[in-house]
Motif scaffolding. Structure first.
Motif, PDB file in Angstrom:
ATOM      1  N   PHE A 109      12.429 -23.012  20.952  1.00 46.53           N
ATOM      2  CA  PHE A 109      12.223 -21.920  19.999  1.00 46.53           C
ATOM      3  C   PHE A 109      11.389 -20.812  20.635  1.00 46.53           C
ATOM      4  O   PHE A 109      11.742 -19.632  20.574  1.00 46.53           O
ATOM      5  CB  PHE A 109      11.546 -22.420  18.720  1.00 46.53           C
ATOM      6  CG  PHE A 109      11.053 -21.297  17.846  1.00 46.53           C
ATOM      7  CD1 PHE A 109      11.938 -20.495  17.151  1.00 46.53           C
ATOM      8  CD2 PHE A 109       9.700 -21.017  17.751  1.00 46.53           C
ATOM      9  CE1 PHE A 109      11.488 -19.438  16.369  1.00 46.53           C
ATOM     10  CE2 PHE A 109       9.243 -19.975  16.968  1.00 46.53           C
ATOM     11  CZ  PHE A 109      10.139 -19.181  16.272  1.00 46.53           C
ATOM     12  N   HIS A 110      10.277 -21.191  21.242  1.00 43.74           N
ATOM     13  CA  HIS A 110       9.396 -20.175  21.825  1.00 43.74           C
ATOM     14  C   HIS A 110      10.015 -19.508  23.053  1.00 43.74           C
ATOM     15  O   HIS A 110       9.818 -18.308  23.262  1.00 43.74           O
ATOM     16  CB  HIS A 110       8.028 -20.791  22.140  1.00 43.74           C
ATOM     17  CG  HIS A 110       7.226 -21.037  20.902  1.00 43.74           C
ATOM     18  ND1 HIS A 110       6.626 -20.034  20.187  1.00 43.74           N
ATOM     19  CD2 HIS A 110       6.973 -22.173  20.227  1.00 43.74           C
ATOM     20  CE1 HIS A 110       6.009 -20.530  19.134  1.00 43.74           C
ATOM     21  NE2 HIS A 110       6.209 -21.832  19.128  1.00 43.74           N
ATOM     22  N   SER A 144      -4.018 -22.388  26.431  1.00 39.28           N
ATOM     23  CA  SER A 144      -4.197 -23.719  27.021  1.00 39.28           C
ATOM     24  C   SER A 144      -3.031 -24.665  26.735  1.00 39.28           C
ATOM     25  O   SER A 144      -3.153 -25.858  26.928  1.00 39.28           O
ATOM     26  CB  SER A 144      -5.497 -24.349  26.500  1.00 39.28           C
ATOM     27  OG  SER A 144      -5.430 -24.497  25.096  1.00 39.28           O
ATOM     28  N   PHE A 145      -1.888 -24.102  26.299  1.00 43.24           N
ATOM     29  CA  PHE A 145      -0.729 -24.944  25.976  1.00 43.24           C
ATOM     30  C   PHE A 145      -0.121 -25.489  27.250  1.00 43.24           C
ATOM     31  O   PHE A 145       0.083 -24.760  28.230  1.00 43.24           O
ATOM     32  CB  PHE A 145       0.301 -24.127  25.187  1.00 43.24           C
ATOM     33  CG  PHE A 145       1.488 -24.908  24.732  1.00 43.24           C
ATOM     34  CD1 PHE A 145       1.365 -25.911  23.787  1.00 43.24           C
ATOM     35  CD2 PHE A 145       2.744 -24.662  25.267  1.00 43.24           C
ATOM     36  CE1 PHE A 145       2.462 -26.634  23.353  1.00 43.24           C
ATOM     37  CE2 PHE A 145       3.847 -25.370  24.845  1.00 43.24           C
ATOM     38  CZ  PHE A 145       3.702 -26.365  23.895  1.00 43.24           C
ATOM     39  N   ALA A 146       0.180 -26.769  27.272  1.00 45.78           N
ATOM     40  CA  ALA A 146       0.668 -27.450  28.480  1.00 45.78           C
ATOM     41  C   ALA A 146       2.137 -27.165  28.774  1.00 45.78           C
ATOM     42  O   ALA A 146       2.558 -27.281  29.926  1.00 45.78           O
ATOM     43  CB  ALA A 146       0.455 -28.949  28.348  1.00 45.78           C
ATOM     44  N   GLY A 147       2.918 -26.826  27.777  1.00 46.48           N
ATOM     45  CA  GLY A 147       4.346 -26.591  27.990  1.00 46.48           C
ATOM     46  C   GLY A 147       4.622 -25.270  28.688  1.00 46.48           C
ATOM     47  O   GLY A 147       3.808 -24.333  28.639  1.00 46.48           O
ATOM     48  N   LYS A 148       5.758 -25.204  29.359  1.00 53.12           N
ATOM     49  CA  LYS A 148       6.155 -23.977  30.068  1.00 53.12           C
ATOM     50  C   LYS A 148       7.070 -23.160  29.167  1.00 53.12           C
ATOM     51  O   LYS A 148       8.202 -23.533  28.905  1.00 53.12           O
ATOM     52  CB  LYS A 148       6.885 -24.345  31.357  1.00 53.12           C
ATOM     53  CG  LYS A 148       7.260 -23.161  32.185  1.00 53.12           C
ATOM     54  CD  LYS A 148       7.944 -23.572  33.463  1.00 53.12           C
ATOM     55  CE  LYS A 148       8.378 -22.358  34.250  1.00 53.12           C
ATOM     56  NZ  LYS A 148       9.097 -22.728  35.464  1.00 53.12           N
ATOM     57  N   ILE A 149       6.542 -22.052  28.698  1.00 52.19           N
ATOM     58  CA  ILE A 149       7.309 -21.172  27.798  1.00 52.19           C
ATOM     59  C   ILE A 149       7.722 -19.923  28.548  1.00 52.19           C
ATOM     60  O   ILE A 149       7.002 -19.303  29.222  1.00 52.19           O
ATOM     61  CB  ILE A 149       6.513 -20.818  26.530  1.00 52.19           C
ATOM     62  CG1 ILE A 149       6.257 -22.082  25.739  1.00 52.19           C
ATOM     63  CG2 ILE A 149       7.241 -19.794  25.696  1.00 52.19           C
ATOM     64  CD1 ILE A 149       5.430 -21.914  24.507  1.00 52.19           C
ATOM     65  N   PHE A 196       9.281 -31.912  20.596  1.00 54.58           N
ATOM     66  CA  PHE A 196       8.616 -31.045  21.566  1.00 54.58           C
ATOM     67  C   PHE A 196       9.612 -30.116  22.245  1.00 54.58           C
ATOM     68  O   PHE A 196       9.333 -28.920  22.441  1.00 54.58           O
ATOM     69  CB  PHE A 196       7.871 -31.893  22.602  1.00 54.58           C
ATOM     70  CG  PHE A 196       7.016 -31.100  23.543  1.00 54.58           C
ATOM     71  CD1 PHE A 196       5.874 -30.465  23.102  1.00 54.58           C
ATOM     72  CD2 PHE A 196       7.367 -30.988  24.876  1.00 54.58           C
ATOM     73  CE1 PHE A 196       5.088 -29.730  23.971  1.00 54.58           C
ATOM     74  CE2 PHE A 196       6.588 -30.251  25.751  1.00 54.58           C
ATOM     75  CZ  PHE A 196       5.442 -29.622  25.299  1.00 54.58           C
ATOM     76  N   GLN A 197      10.784 -30.629  22.609  1.00 49.21           N
ATOM     77  CA  GLN A 197      11.786 -29.802  23.294  1.00 49.21           C
ATOM     78  C   GLN A 197      12.277 -28.675  22.400  1.00 49.21           C
ATOM     79  O   GLN A 197      12.458 -27.550  22.857  1.00 49.21           O
ATOM     80  CB  GLN A 197      12.968 -30.664  23.749  1.00 49.21           C
ATOM     81  CG  GLN A 197      13.956 -29.922  24.598  1.00 49.21           C
ATOM     82  CD  GLN A 197      13.343 -29.400  25.891  1.00 49.21           C
ATOM     83  OE1 GLN A 197      12.691 -30.142  26.614  1.00 49.21           O
ATOM     84  NE2 GLN A 197      13.535 -28.131  26.177  1.00 49.21           N
ATOM     85  N   ASN A 198      12.480 -28.945  21.125  1.00 47.38           N
ATOM     86  CA  ASN A 198      12.927 -27.889  20.215  1.00 47.38           C
ATOM     87  C   ASN A 198      11.828 -26.867  19.969  1.00 47.38           C
ATOM     88  O   ASN A 198      12.100 -25.691  19.788  1.00 47.38           O
ATOM     89  CB  ASN A 198      13.436 -28.492  18.905  1.00 47.38           C
ATOM     90  CG  ASN A 198      14.861 -28.963  19.028  1.00 47.38           C
ATOM     91  OD1 ASN A 198      15.780 -28.162  19.119  1.00 47.38           O
ATOM     92  ND2 ASN A 198      15.053 -30.268  19.075  1.00 47.38           N
TER      93      ASN A 198
END
Length: 126
Positions: free
Chosen positions: A77-78, A121-126, A71-73
């Motif tokens: 990347f994004h 709706s992606f939960a990660g902070k990009i 998940f971190q990678n």
């Protein structure tokens, strides 16, 4: 005669050598030998990406479960892609993160995350 195990030469006992002389060098000592780097680091990064086989060890994720590493990678990347695209720079350095997450993450997770990013709706902070 007893069956003896063969050890590397650095462990061989010759005369009255101390234990220090028989032990292999520490990692920090070995890394000092590789301190000389090429002037152009992009060649080294490009070589690493070209010769990439699988995700290397990451000290942040020492356990067998590599879910967080995956998940971190993906996030890295994004984030890298977004930051370099905003500056109109080449996004080639971001390929490293992509290759790592593609080798660690199951395909269905990546597809689901990509859909969530498209939907907002992606939960990660990009």
């Amino acid at each position: 005669m007893a069956n003896r195990t063969q050890f590397p030469a650095c462990f061989a006992r010759t005369g009255n050598t101390s234990l220090r002389e028989r032990t292999p060098p520490r990692t920090s000592q070995v890394l000092l030998n590789f301190a000389s780097r090429p002037a152009n680091m992009s060649e080294t990064i490009e070589d690493k990406i070209k010769n990439y086989r699988t995700a290397p060890f990451d000290a942040r994720f020492p356990n067998t479960n590599q879910t967080r590493n995956c998940f971190q990678n993906y996030l890295d990347f994004h984030r890298c892609n977004k930051a370099l695209s905003a500056k109109d720079q080449d996004i080639a350095p971001c390929e490293w993160y992509q290759k790592v997450y593609k080798s660690l993450c199951p395909i269905n997770w990546v597809e689901r995350w990509d859909e969530q990013i498209e939907n907002g709706s992606f939960a990660g902070k990009i």
